[in-house]
Every structure is written in structure tokens, then in C-alpha cells.
Motif scaffolding. Structure first.
Motif, mmCIF file in Angstrom:
data_model
loop_
_atom_site.group_PDB
_atom_site.id
_atom_site.type_symbol
_atom_site.label_atom_id
_atom_site.label_comp_id
_atom_site.label_asym_id
_atom_site.label_seq_id
_atom_site.Cartn_x
_atom_site.Cartn_y
_atom_site.Cartn_z
ATOM 1 N N GLY A 197 0.724 -1.519 0.246
ATOM 2 C CA GLY A 197 0.157 0.090 0.248
ATOM 3 C C GLY A 197 0.812 1.455 0.242
ATOM 4 O O GLY A 197 0.331 2.316 -0.255
ATOM 5 N N THR A 198 2.052 1.430 0.453
ATOM 6 C CA THR A 198 3.151 2.258 0.838
ATOM 7 C C THR A 198 4.171 2.212 0.093
ATOM 8 O O THR A 198 3.946 1.396 0.889
ATOM 9 C CB THR A 198 2.721 2.936 2.587
ATOM 10 N N ILE A 199 5.117 3.462 -0.128
ATOM 11 C CA ILE A 199 6.523 2.973 -0.586
ATOM 12 C C ILE A 199 6.855 2.913 0.664
ATOM 13 O O ILE A 199 7.959 2.001 0.677
ATOM 14 C CB ILE A 199 6.256 3.933 -1.559
ATOM 15 N N ALA A 200 6.518 3.628 1.377
ATOM 16 C CA ALA A 200 7.395 2.999 2.873
ATOM 17 C C ALA A 200 7.454 1.870 2.797
ATOM 18 O O ALA A 200 8.965 1.187 3.927
ATOM 19 C CB ALA A 200 6.975 4.693 3.817
ATOM 20 N N ALA A 201 5.993 1.774 3.298
ATOM 21 C CA ALA A 201 6.091 -0.531 3.944
ATOM 22 C C ALA A 201 7.064 -0.828 2.838
ATOM 23 O O ALA A 201 7.572 -1.911 2.681
ATOM 24 C CB ALA A 201 4.598 -0.085 3.800
ATOM 25 N N VAL A 202 6.965 -0.900 1.800
ATOM 26 C CA VAL A 202 7.666 -1.621 0.583
ATOM 27 C C VAL A 202 9.343 -1.054 0.712
ATOM 28 O O VAL A 202 10.307 -2.145 1.200
ATOM 29 C CB VAL A 202 7.298 -1.349 -0.920
ATOM 30 N N ALA A 203 9.309 -0.637 1.456
ATOM 31 C CA ALA A 203 11.746 -0.096 0.974
ATOM 32 C C ALA A 203 11.800 -0.423 2.453
ATOM 33 O O ALA A 203 12.446 -1.116 3.113
ATOM 34 C CB ALA A 203 11.439 1.299 1.479
ATOM 35 N N ASP A 204 10.960 -0.786 3.525
ATOM 36 C CA ASP A 204 10.885 -0.918 4.516
ATOM 37 C C ASP A 204 10.685 -2.438 5.254
ATOM 38 O O ASP A 204 12.180 -3.501 5.260
ATOM 39 C CB ASP A 204 10.003 -0.761 5.845
ATOM 40 N N ALA A 205 10.313 -3.295 4.548
ATOM 41 C CA ALA A 205 10.644 -5.018 4.086
ATOM 42 C C ALA A 205 11.513 -5.161 3.389
ATOM 43 O O ALA A 205 11.866 -6.243 3.246
ATOM 44 C CB ALA A 205 8.830 -5.078 3.172
ATOM 45 N N LEU A 206 11.844 -4.385 2.122
ATOM 46 C CA LEU A 206 12.702 -4.683 1.192
ATOM 47 C C LEU A 206 13.916 -4.318 1.417
ATOM 48 O O LEU A 206 14.810 -4.749 0.764
ATOM 49 C CB LEU A 206 12.463 -4.478 -0.254
ATOM 50 N N ALA A 207 14.804 -3.926 2.300
ATOM 51 C CA ALA A 207 15.782 -2.903 2.794
ATOM 52 C C ALA A 207 16.417 -1.834 2.084
ATOM 53 O O ALA A 207 17.021 -1.834 1.217
ATOM 54 C CB ALA A 207 16.996 -3.812 2.985
ATOM 55 N N PHE A 208 15.093 -1.550 1.370
ATOM 56 C CA PHE A 208 15.293 -0.262 0.399
ATOM 57 C C PHE A 208 15.438 1.151 1.101
ATOM 58 O O PHE A 208 14.442 0.957 2.294
ATOM 59 C CB PHE A 208 14.818 -0.082 -1.049
ATOM 60 N N THR A 209 15.226 2.227 0.841
ATOM 61 C CA THR A 209 15.087 3.989 1.115
ATOM 62 C C THR A 209 14.209 3.989 0.064
ATOM 63 O O THR A 209 14.090 3.966 -1.162
ATOM 64 C CB THR A 209 16.383 4.800 0.757
ATOM 65 N N PRO A 210 13.162 4.337 0.537
ATOM 66 C CA PRO A 210 11.699 4.852 -0.024
ATOM 67 C C PRO A 210 11.849 5.913 -1.310
ATOM 68 O O PRO A 210 11.469 5.562 -2.075
ATOM 69 C CB PRO A 210 11.283 6.115 1.102
ATOM 70 N N SER A 211 12.948 6.677 -1.253
ATOM 71 C CA SER A 211 13.755 7.096 -2.552
ATOM 72 C C SER A 211 14.140 6.321 -2.932
ATOM 73 O O SER A 211 13.511 6.412 -4.800
ATOM 74 C CB SER A 211 14.788 8.667 -2.221
#
Length: 310
Positions: free
Chosen positions: A17-31
Motif C-alpha cells: 500500500g505505501t512506498i515506505a512499507a515496501v522500502a522497509d520490507a525490502l531494505a531499500f530507502t523510500p527514495s
């Protein structure tokens, strides 16, 4: 050509649902996630996302691409399985997720069998609530996991995942063997008739912590019997739950794998409520030799009375 790694990010965005959640789950930064998704849009040549302030939703084209991404990711899992099968022997880490009762009652025996037949594998076990398994599998944090659901708490199908049945347990109502709680029917304690959930509407209850499937199961079983349980204790570990029941602290619903040996001071009466355990993995990975090996070992480790006929 569409980049598979970016397709995976788009699929995760559709689920989380959110870019922040994807980043957190996959060890990326939101940017970094935003940059990769923008690159995917350029590759696709159409808008895949609609941005409104801080919100991002998939366009119809984006949702359609996610459906194709599921197929692509499944085929890649199948290809990976075939490549491993072409090599001689199995080796390397095998990340296994499990809930606590299975970790105690099933997994150790399965790992012993696995070590005998596939000594090159390095199983790595992590306890995880079934509610968190889908995200962990899709993110590649786990290779296989044990999940469960209950009659009152069925689990929805998860995109990108497949499951196979492992075992089925009955639930029992655990009550103190001596003495009744204030408000319970006379003679209810320790009798088959008194074991009906509705007979314990006025007793204190011991439930799992909110947010877990076990908590939802107890709550819904009581609601189906016409009342909301008066929770006194919230405990996730079934051995502790049974110790509290023996101490006269309340009643609880407990699955067979959570019981183990008989507990002095506790009367268990089987109920027509069941918990089903399944083996979960990424769709397309069923043929992976390591997944097949642990699946075989887990099936052999299930107590005979709980096995599902093949």
C-alpha cells in the motif's frame, strides 16, 4: 524490456500500500523505491502509478502489470528449482518460518531427518506469527514456513504464495479440574456438558495477545456461543496458559500440539473446533529440491493421529 526486480517492487506496492512499507520490507530507502518505480514506468511507456500528495495508487495499467508480474515471478521460481535440481546434492541455507507450537512439536524431528538425508543443507529457523508469513516469503526473508488457521479464523489466499496441507488438530477447552468459577453452572467444571464454550461465559478467560490468530479464534468462538469473553490474562505460550489454568486463573482454548503431556489440575475436553497447519512457500517453488526435502521431513515428523490422509 521490463526489469524483473522493478516488477517485484510494483507487486509489493500493490500488496503493502505505501512506498515506505515496501522500502522497509525490502531494505531499500523510500527514495530508491520511488526511483525504481519511475524507471519501470519509463520502461512500460505508460503511467503505472497515480500520485496524490503522499498517496500512491496503481493505475489500471499498473494493476494489469502486477497480474503479469505474478506469472513471471512464479516461472522464475520454477526455473530456479530446475537449476538446483540439475546440480548434485543440496547445500546452503534453508530459511524456515514457524509458529511456536510447531517449533516445539514438529520442527526438531523434521530437522533431524533433514540432516540425515541432506547434510549439506543449513536450516535456519525463525519463529513468526502466521499473519507475518506472507510478506516474509514474498520479500525473500523465508524460503518455506508453517502457517495455521482455525474454523473461526480462515486465512485468505495470498498473492504469490502456495500452500500444502500438513496436519489438522482439534481444540480443547482447558479448565481447572477442581472447583468452579463464580457464575458457572453447578457441576460444569470437568464435565463433558460443561465443556461447551457457552457454559463458561461468566468465567475468566486466558487468551493470546490481540492481533494474533489464536486471540481472534478464542474471541470468535465465544461470540459464536453468544458472549464476549472476560479476559483476565493474555499469554501466547500454551504451556504457560495451561499452568495458569491449573492455578485456577481462568479457562482457555488449546490445540492438541499445545498440550503435550497431561497437566495436573487441568481438565481438557475436546471441542468440534479445529486448527489446520499448512506448509507455505512462494508460488512456483513447490518443485525446488530444498522445499521438497523439508516438506517430506515435516510430513514424517507429524504425530500419526494428526496426519492428513494422502
Amino acid at each position: 524490456m521490463l526489469d524483473v526486480r522493478r516488477l517485484r517492487l510494483l507487486r509489493e506496492l500493490s500488496l503493502r500500500g505505501t512506498i515506505a512499507a515496501v522500502a522497509d520490507a525490502l531494505a531499500f530507502t523510500p527514495s530508491a523505491v520511488s526511483q525504481q518505480l519511475s524507471a519501470l514506468e519509463r520502461e512500460a511507456g505508460v503511467a503505472l502509478l497515480e500520485r496524490t500528495g503522499r498517496r500512491v495508487v496503481l493505475t489500471p495499467a499498473g494493476r494489469n502489470l502486477v497480474r503479469h508480474a505474478e506469472v513471471v515471478l512464479e516461472r522464475l521460481e520454477q526455473a530456479s528449482a530446475e537449476l538446483v535440481d540439475a546440480r548434485r546434492g543440496l547445500a546452503g541455507p534453508l530459511r524456515i518460518g514457524t509458529f511456536p507450537t510447531a517449533a516445539r512439536a514438529i520442527v526438531p524431528t523434521a530437522l533431524t531427518t533433514l540432516a540425515v538425508h541432506h547434510p549439506g543443507l543449513e536450516p535456519m529457523v525463525s519463529e513468526i506469527d502466521p499473519a507475518g508469513v506472507a510478506n516474509a516469503l514474498r520479500a525473500g526473508e523465508l524460503d518455506v514456513a508453517l502457517v495455521h488457521d482455525y474454523d473461526f479464523v480462515p486465512s485468505p489466499a495470498e498473492p504469490g504464495l502456495a500452500t500444502e496441507p500438513l496436519c489438522t488438530e482439534s481444540l480443547s477447552l482447558a479448565a481447572p479440574s477442581a472447583g468452579a468459577f463464580a457464575g458457572t453452572p453447578a457441576g460444569a467444571c470437568g464435565t463433558a456438558e460443561g465443556a461447551a464454550v457457552s457454559h463458561w461465559r461468566d468465567a475468566p478467560w486466558i487468551t493470546a495477545t490481540p492481533g494474533t490468530l489464536c486471540h481472534a479464534m478464542t474471541l470468535r468462538a465465544c461470540q459464536a456461543a453468544g458472549f464476549t469473553p472476560r479476559t483476565r490474562h493474555q499469554v501466547d505460550e500454551f504451556a504457560t496458559v495451561l499452568a495458569l489454568v491449573a492455578a485456577g486463573q481462568g479457562v482457555a482454548l488449546v490445540p492438541e500440539l499445545g498440550v503435550g503431556k497431561p497437566v495436573p489440575g487441568v481438565t481438557l475436553t475436546r471441542l468440534p473446533i479445529h486448527r489446520r497447519t499448512r506448509i507455505a512457500f512462494r508460488r512456483g517453488a513447490a518443485g525446488h529440491p530444498a522445499v521438497a526435502a523439508i516438506t517430506t521431513a515435516l510430513r514424517a515428523a507429524v504425530p500419526p493421529e494428526l496426519r492428513i490422509p494422502s
